[in-house]
Motif scaffolding. Structure first.
Motif, PDB file in Angstrom:
ATOM      1  N   GLU A  66      15.829  66.171   5.210  1.00 57.32           N
ATOM      2  CA  GLU A  66      16.083  65.137   6.103  1.00 57.32           C
ATOM      3  C   GLU A  66      15.918  63.519   5.615  1.00 57.32           C
ATOM      4  N   HIS A  67      15.001  63.266   4.941  1.00 56.97           N
ATOM      5  CA  HIS A  67      14.612  62.066   4.217  1.00 56.97           C
ATOM      6  C   HIS A  67      15.830  61.571   3.551  1.00 56.97           C
ATOM      7  N   LYS A  68      16.279  62.661   2.489  1.00 51.03           N
ATOM      8  CA  LYS A  68      17.095  62.428   1.282  1.00 51.03           C
ATOM      9  C   LYS A  68      18.463  62.057   2.099  1.00 51.03           C
ATOM     10  N   ASN A  98      19.199  61.037   5.270  1.00 55.49           N
ATOM     11  CA  ASN A  98      19.089  59.869   5.907  1.00 55.49           C
ATOM     12  C   ASN A  98      19.255  58.572   4.764  1.00 55.49           C
ATOM     13  N   ASP A  99      18.518  58.897   3.815  1.00 60.84           N
ATOM     14  CA  ASP A  99      18.498  57.768   2.706  1.00 60.84           C
ATOM     15  C   ASP A  99      19.901  57.550   2.083  1.00 60.84           C
ATOM     16  N   ARG A 100      20.634  58.601   1.632  1.00 60.76           N
ATOM     17  CA  ARG A 100      21.845  58.685   1.302  1.00 60.76           C
ATOM     18  C   ARG A 100      22.695  58.164   2.232  1.00 60.76           C
ATOM     19  N   THR A 101      22.666  58.705   3.674  1.00 68.96           N
ATOM     20  CA  THR A 101      23.474  58.385   4.640  1.00 68.96           C
ATOM     21  C   THR A 101      23.390  56.911   4.695  1.00 68.96           C
ATOM     22  N   GLY A 146      20.370  68.700  -5.169  1.00 66.72           N
ATOM     23  CA  GLY A 146      20.912  67.782  -6.407  1.00 66.72           C
ATOM     24  C   GLY A 146      22.317  67.594  -6.429  1.00 66.72           C
ATOM     25  N   LEU A 147      23.028  68.582  -5.655  1.00 68.31           N
ATOM     26  CA  LEU A 147      24.515  68.592  -5.784  1.00 68.31           C
ATOM     27  C   LEU A 147      24.836  67.460  -4.879  1.00 68.31           C
ATOM     28  N   ILE A 148      23.968  67.309  -3.509  1.00 66.68           N
ATOM     29  CA  ILE A 148      24.159  66.459  -2.513  1.00 66.68           C
ATOM     30  C   ILE A 148      23.852  64.909  -3.078  1.00 66.68           C
ATOM     31  N   ASN A 149      22.674  64.901  -3.725  1.00 63.38           N
ATOM     32  CA  ASN A 149      22.251  63.502  -4.341  1.00 63.38           C
ATOM     33  C   ASN A 149      23.188  62.996  -5.219  1.00 63.38           C
ATOM     34  N   ASN A 150      23.642  63.795  -6.124  1.00 67.74           N
ATOM     35  CA  ASN A 150      24.663  63.338  -7.342  1.00 67.74           C
ATOM     36  C   ASN A 150      26.041  63.057  -6.483  1.00 67.74           C
ATOM     37  N   ASN A 151      26.798  63.901  -5.483  1.00 69.09           N
ATOM     38  CA  ASN A 151      28.142  63.251  -5.082  1.00 69.09           C
ATOM     39  C   ASN A 151      27.919  62.199  -4.151  1.00 69.09           C
TER      40      ASN A 151
END
Length: 453
Positions: free
Chosen positions: A184-186, A188-191, A275-280
């Motif tokens: 959830e944190h990741k 939210n941060d990327r959003t 990792g895939l979500i973060n990179n993209n």
């Protein structure tokens, strides 16, 4: 088994302490029951080390004293016969412990100093493996263990295995909670990063409009939409998969069917997905930031009345640098003007994606490269005919070309979203259809049908 042993065992089995996941509390309850039921002063829980080269006291009750994680460690190398008995995974019943073949090795260093004359070891099992023993030790006069007492201690050992399962479930629940919070944190941060980037995009668009650069704005938005849909599509798919897997693991955990291998695989899958979500998402945010330094869009993405031929000619004009670089002759065949009420931005992107697809896939073995577009109109629909003179689309992959992420150029950076976007724009945005020509011998041919009403 005497009724008193049954009653003790029943009380232990019914106790909420066993299933709360606190191994110290459960172990204390079980050892107290063993001491009371067998009328002894000394009992302990011993667990094998991971490599099974030693066994260590996890909990030991000796009269009024209770020791947690004692420093008593028995090594296999020092007591090979005793460990051989443990390896059989059956109860070790030593009525004369100091002379019994299974336990006599312990006499000088352990049994005699403590006045232990009889031992009863019952194996603790969890998920089919022996983890250790419950060791009941009689001090004083000679004692012979009967079958009812052996069954009683074995049942207590099985109960401790149940407590281990409860502790493991608690640990799984804690890890699942932590993973869920991290996810959830990741997200939210990327959003937030993406929202900031989109705010910058809106500001840039406003500045372009104020500077009367509407003509270049169309091409910029179209190019951005194509590029940004790739990482966002990957992120959405990966996020959905993570949520689905998390729900499945939660369900199996609640049902009590989750095992270690499945949980480990879930952690690996989740790590890959995050990792895939973060990179993209990072890639999408970078694309939006770079948007401020890019060119202009094809045309507005609002529904409006416009002249189709002029819209396509404007799109081809914006693509001339790319076509010239690839040495491709691209023309819209002459004809009558066609006015319709639709989405010029969607049509511009369809043309752009088809041309881009031809550039990447069609002309590897073609010298005189050509792309031709032709418009026809009936009372019911307007058709855009698209044709290149490249290698055409192989018959075996034709059913898959509109599927998301299907590509024959993965190694060279193809995402497999170009024709999928074309299909969605044609069918959903424009409310029409896109058809692949049956004859691909002269190159890739498509028909985009747009309803007139």
């Amino acid at each position: 088994m005497p009724k008193s042993l049954y009653d003790i065992l029943l009380d232990v089995s019914k106790s909420a302490m066993i299933d709360e996941g606190d191994l110290q509390t459960a172990g204390l309850l079980i050892l107290t029951a063993a001491i009371h039921g067998l009328n002894i002063n000394r009992a302990g829980i011993w667990l094998l080390t991971d490599d099974k080269t030693a066994i260590q006291g996890k909990m030991l009750i000796d009269g009024d004293d209770c020791t947690i994680d004692s420093d008593i460690l028995l090594l296999r190398a020092d007591y090979p016969i005793y460990f051989s008995s443990l390896d059989s995974e059956r109860a070790v019943v030593a009525n004369y412990a100091q002379t019994d073949v299974s336990t006599s090795e312990l006499s000088a260093s352990y049994l005699a100093p403590l006045g232990i004359t009889a031992m009863l070891d019952a194996p603790i099992r969890h998920r089919g493996q022996m983890l250790g023993i419950i060791c009941c030790e009689h001090q004083g006069s000679t004692r012979e263990w009967d079958s009812q007492e052996i069954a009683f201690v074995s049942a207590l050992a099985d109960t401790y295995g149940r407590a281990i399962s409860a502790a493991q479930r608690n640990d799984y629940e804690r890890q699942l909670k932590e993973i869920n919070e991290q996810l959830e944190h990741k997200i939210n941060d990327r959003t937030n990063v993406l929202q900031d980037a989109l705010r910058n995009l809106n500001h840039t668009q406003a500045k372009l409009i104020e500077s009367e650069k509407l003509a270049s704005l169309g091409r910029l938005v179209s190019g951005l939409a194509h590029e940004i849909n790739t990482p966002l599509g990957v992120s959405v798919t990966s996020s959905s998969h993570c949520v689905s897997q998390l729900g499945l693991v939660k369900k199996r955990y609640k049902d009590g069917t989750l095992d270690e291998d499945e949980f480990a695989q879930f952690l690996n899958d989740l790590d890959d997905g995050l990792g895939l979500i973060n990179n993209n998402l990072n890639r999408a945010a970078t694309l939006v930031q770079n948007f401020k330094l890019s060119g202009a869009i094809h045309t507005a993405n609002e529904e409006e009345q416009f002249e189709l031929r002029a819209c396509i000619e404007l799109t081809l004009k914006s693509l001339q640098p790319l076509l010239k670089k690839s040495q491709i002759d691209c023309e819209l065949e002459p004809g009558e003007n066609i006015t319709l009420n639709s989405y010029p931005g969607a049509i511009a992107q369809i043309i752009t994606n088809l041309i881009t697809n031809s550039i990447h896939h069609a002309f590897d073995h073609t010298t005189d490269k050509k792309i031709r577009l032709h418009l026809t109109q009936t009372p019911e629909k307007i058709t855009i005919h698209y044709q290149d003179n490249g290698c055409g689309i192989a018959e075996d992959i034709r059913p898959k070309i509109f599927e998301p992420f299907f590509t024959t150029a993965r190694r060279t950076g193809g995402s497999g979203l170009g024709l999928s976007i074309v299909y969605n724009l044609a069918t959903q945005k424009l409310g029409g259809e896109i058809l692949l020509d049956a004859d691909q011998s002269k190159g890739a041919g498509f028909q985009i049908n747009i309803p007139t009403s």
